[in-house]
Design a protein around this motif. Structure first.
Motif, PDB file in Angstrom:
ATOM      1  N   SER A   1       0.780  -1.199  -0.014  1.00  0.00           N
ATOM      2  CA  SER A   1       0.043   0.095   0.070  1.00  0.00           C
ATOM      3  C   SER A   1       0.790   1.224   0.109  1.00  0.00           C
ATOM      4  N   THR A   2       1.906   1.103   0.611  1.00  0.00           N
ATOM      5  CA  THR A   2       2.634   2.463   0.587  1.00  0.00           C
ATOM      6  C   THR A   2       3.438   2.573  -0.689  1.00  0.00           C
ATOM      7  N   ARG A   3       3.770   1.586  -1.395  1.00  0.00           N
ATOM      8  CA  ARG A   3       4.438   1.593  -2.703  1.00  0.00           C
ATOM      9  C   ARG A   3       3.152   2.202  -3.506  1.00  0.00           C
ATOM     10  N   PHE A   4       2.054   1.876  -3.554  1.00  0.00           N
ATOM     11  CA  PHE A   4       1.017   2.237  -4.324  1.00  0.00           C
ATOM     12  C   PHE A   4       0.654   3.732  -4.080  1.00  0.00           C
ATOM     13  N   TYR A   5       0.466   4.179  -2.770  1.00  0.00           N
ATOM     14  CA  TYR A   5       0.020   5.285  -2.524  1.00  0.00           C
ATOM     15  C   TYR A   5       1.290   6.523  -2.978  1.00  0.00           C
ATOM     16  N   THR A   6       2.566   6.005  -2.465  1.00  0.00           N
ATOM     17  CA  THR A   6       3.604   6.742  -2.961  1.00  0.00           C
ATOM     18  C   THR A   6       3.926   6.995  -4.471  1.00  0.00           C
ATOM     19  N   ALA A   7       3.360   6.150  -4.995  1.00  0.00           N
ATOM     20  CA  ALA A   7       3.609   6.183  -6.721  1.00  0.00           C
ATOM     21  C   ALA A   7       2.384   7.246  -7.141  1.00  0.00           C
ATOM     22  N   ALA A   8       1.050   6.977  -6.788  1.00  0.00           N
ATOM     23  CA  ALA A   8      -0.205   7.395  -7.226  1.00  0.00           C
ATOM     24  C   ALA A   8      -0.187   8.990  -6.857  1.00  0.00           C
ATOM     25  N   LEU A   9       0.310   9.212  -5.678  1.00  0.00           N
ATOM     26  CA  LEU A   9       0.150  10.577  -5.128  1.00  0.00           C
ATOM     27  C   LEU A   9       1.237  11.416  -5.313  1.00  0.00           C
ATOM     28  N   LYS A  10       2.333  10.908  -5.992  1.00  0.00           N
ATOM     29  CA  LYS A  10       3.549  11.961  -6.305  1.00  0.00           C
ATOM     30  C   LYS A  10       3.105  12.923  -7.512  1.00  0.00           C
ATOM     31  N   PRO A  11       2.349  12.469  -8.249  1.00  0.00           N
ATOM     32  CA  PRO A  11       1.944  13.715  -9.418  1.00  0.00           C
ATOM     33  C   PRO A  11       1.016  14.672  -8.808  1.00  0.00           C
ATOM     34  N   LEU A  12       0.518  14.513  -7.708  1.00  0.00           N
ATOM     35  CA  LEU A  12      -0.371  15.430  -7.210  1.00  0.00           C
ATOM     36  C   LEU A  12       0.470  16.038  -5.971  1.00  0.00           C
ATOM     37  N   GLY A  13       1.617  16.278  -5.932  1.00  0.00           N
ATOM     38  CA  GLY A  13       2.659  16.810  -4.990  1.00  0.00           C
ATOM     39  C   GLY A  13       2.504  16.578  -3.744  1.00  0.00           C
ATOM     40  N   VAL A  14       1.951  15.192  -3.530  1.00  0.00           N
ATOM     41  CA  VAL A  14       1.925  14.527  -2.093  1.00  0.00           C
ATOM     42  C   VAL A  14       2.946  13.756  -1.812  1.00  0.00           C
ATOM     43  N   VAL A  15       3.736  13.874  -0.575  1.00  0.00           N
ATOM     44  CA  VAL A  15       4.829  13.186  -0.352  1.00  0.00           C
ATOM     45  C   VAL A  15       4.611  12.150   0.837  1.00  0.00           C
ATOM     46  N   GLY A  16       5.459  11.311   1.072  1.00  0.00           N
ATOM     47  CA  GLY A  16       5.211  10.399   2.041  1.00  0.00           C
ATOM     48  C   GLY A  16       6.331  10.174   3.050  1.00  0.00           C
ATOM     49  N   GLU A  17       6.260   9.806   4.294  1.00  0.00           N
ATOM     50  CA  GLU A  17       7.274   9.664   5.274  1.00  0.00           C
ATOM     51  C   GLU A  17       6.937   8.432   6.382  1.00  0.00           C
ATOM     52  N   ALA A  18       7.913   7.542   6.525  1.00  0.00           N
ATOM     53  CA  ALA A  18       7.610   6.582   7.638  1.00  0.00           C
ATOM     54  C   ALA A  18       7.366   7.280   8.871  1.00  0.00           C
ATOM     55  N   ALA A  19       6.306   6.821   9.559  1.00  0.00           N
ATOM     56  CA  ALA A  19       6.117   7.360  10.812  1.00  0.00           C
ATOM     57  C   ALA A  19       5.337   6.595  11.746  1.00  0.00           C
ATOM     58  N   ASP A  20       5.826   6.371  13.106  1.00  0.00           N
ATOM     59  CA  ASP A  20       4.962   5.422  14.141  1.00  0.00           C
ATOM     60  C   ASP A  20       4.596   4.165  13.698  1.00  0.00           C
ATOM     61  N   GLY A  21       5.466   3.356  12.829  1.00  0.00           N
ATOM     62  CA  GLY A  21       5.125   2.076  12.229  1.00  0.00           C
ATOM     63  C   GLY A  21       4.247   2.333  11.167  1.00  0.00           C
ATOM     64  N   GLY A  22       3.860   3.468  10.481  1.00  0.00           N
ATOM     65  CA  GLY A  22       3.208   3.462   9.423  1.00  0.00           C
ATOM     66  C   GLY A  22       3.726   4.317   8.299  1.00  0.00           C
ATOM     67  N   THR A  23       2.879   4.870   7.573  1.00  0.00           N
ATOM     68  CA  THR A  23       3.449   6.001   6.557  1.00  0.00           C
ATOM     69  C   THR A  23       2.265   7.031   6.461  1.00  0.00           C
ATOM     70  N   GLU A  24       2.851   8.205   6.584  1.00  0.00           N
ATOM     71  CA  GLU A  24       2.022   9.404   6.438  1.00  0.00           C
ATOM     72  C   GLU A  24       2.339  10.197   5.314  1.00  0.00           C
ATOM     73  N   PHE A  25       1.017  10.912   4.769  1.00  0.00           N
ATOM     74  CA  PHE A  25       1.326  11.430   3.530  1.00  0.00           C
ATOM     75  C   PHE A  25       0.715  12.919   3.533  1.00  0.00           C
ATOM     76  N   TRP A  26       1.385  13.808   2.913  1.00  0.00           N
ATOM     77  CA  TRP A  26       0.871  15.381   2.817  1.00  0.00           C
ATOM     78  C   TRP A  26       1.496  15.920   1.766  1.00  0.00           C
ATOM     79  N   GLU A  27       0.721  17.034   1.407  1.00  0.00           N
ATOM     80  CA  GLU A  27       1.296  17.986   0.420  1.00  0.00           C
ATOM     81  C   GLU A  27       2.612  18.664   1.070  1.00  0.00           C
ATOM     82  N   GLU A  28       3.747  18.710  -0.009  1.00  0.00           N
ATOM     83  CA  GLU A  28       4.908  19.194   0.114  1.00  0.00           C
ATOM     84  C   GLU A  28       4.765  20.622   0.946  1.00  0.00           C
TER      85      GLU A  28
END
Length: 128
Positions: free
Chosen positions: A21-48
């Motif tokens: 899921s992290t691979r999917f969302y990292t790739a899919a959201l990148k064109p929208l200007g959204v970045v991800g980072e590992a956090a507390d055992g998961g991954t958080e995504f937000w606009e740059e």
């Protein structure tokens, strides 16, 4: 003047396979200007450079996998919607609706299923 606050601060999905899921969302959201980072055992995504609203992914553990949800991410233009769709498919997503104009919503959108079957949308609202 009133300061505008985001309607939603954050949303979290529980993933059956966090890595996939992290691979999917990292790739899919990148064109929208959204970045991800590992956090507390998961991954958080937000606009740059903007930390809210945010989207989180966390492993299933004792919780229930999020399935059948619909989430829409804002795109800056039609090209970003197209790129989202292409990137999501390349990362294992399944197309629900290819990018197109939905005149009843004055929006250009694309829809894909994530690895857990959630309906993920990129939407660009057309100007009236």
């Amino acid at each position: 003047m009133t300061e505008r606050w985001p309607f939603i601060h954050h949303v979290t999905f529980i993933a059956a396979d966090l890595e996939a899921s992290t691979r999917f969302y990292t790739a899919a959201l990148k064109p929208l200007g959204v970045v991800g980072e590992a956090a507390d055992g998961g991954t958080e995504f937000w606009e740059e450079e903007v930390d809210t609203p945010s989207f989180g992914l966390y492993p299933v553990g004792d919780a229930t996998v999020t399935r059948g949800a619909h989430i829409a991410f804002t795109a800056r233009d039609r090209a970003a919607v197209d790129a989202f769709h292409e990137a999501a498919l390349a990362a294992g997503g399944k197309s629900r609706h290819e990018p197109r104009l939905w005149p009843e919503y004055r929006a250009y959108c694309a829809f894909v299923d994530d690895p857990d079957g959630n309906n993920v949308e990129a939407v660009y609202k057309e100007q009236a």
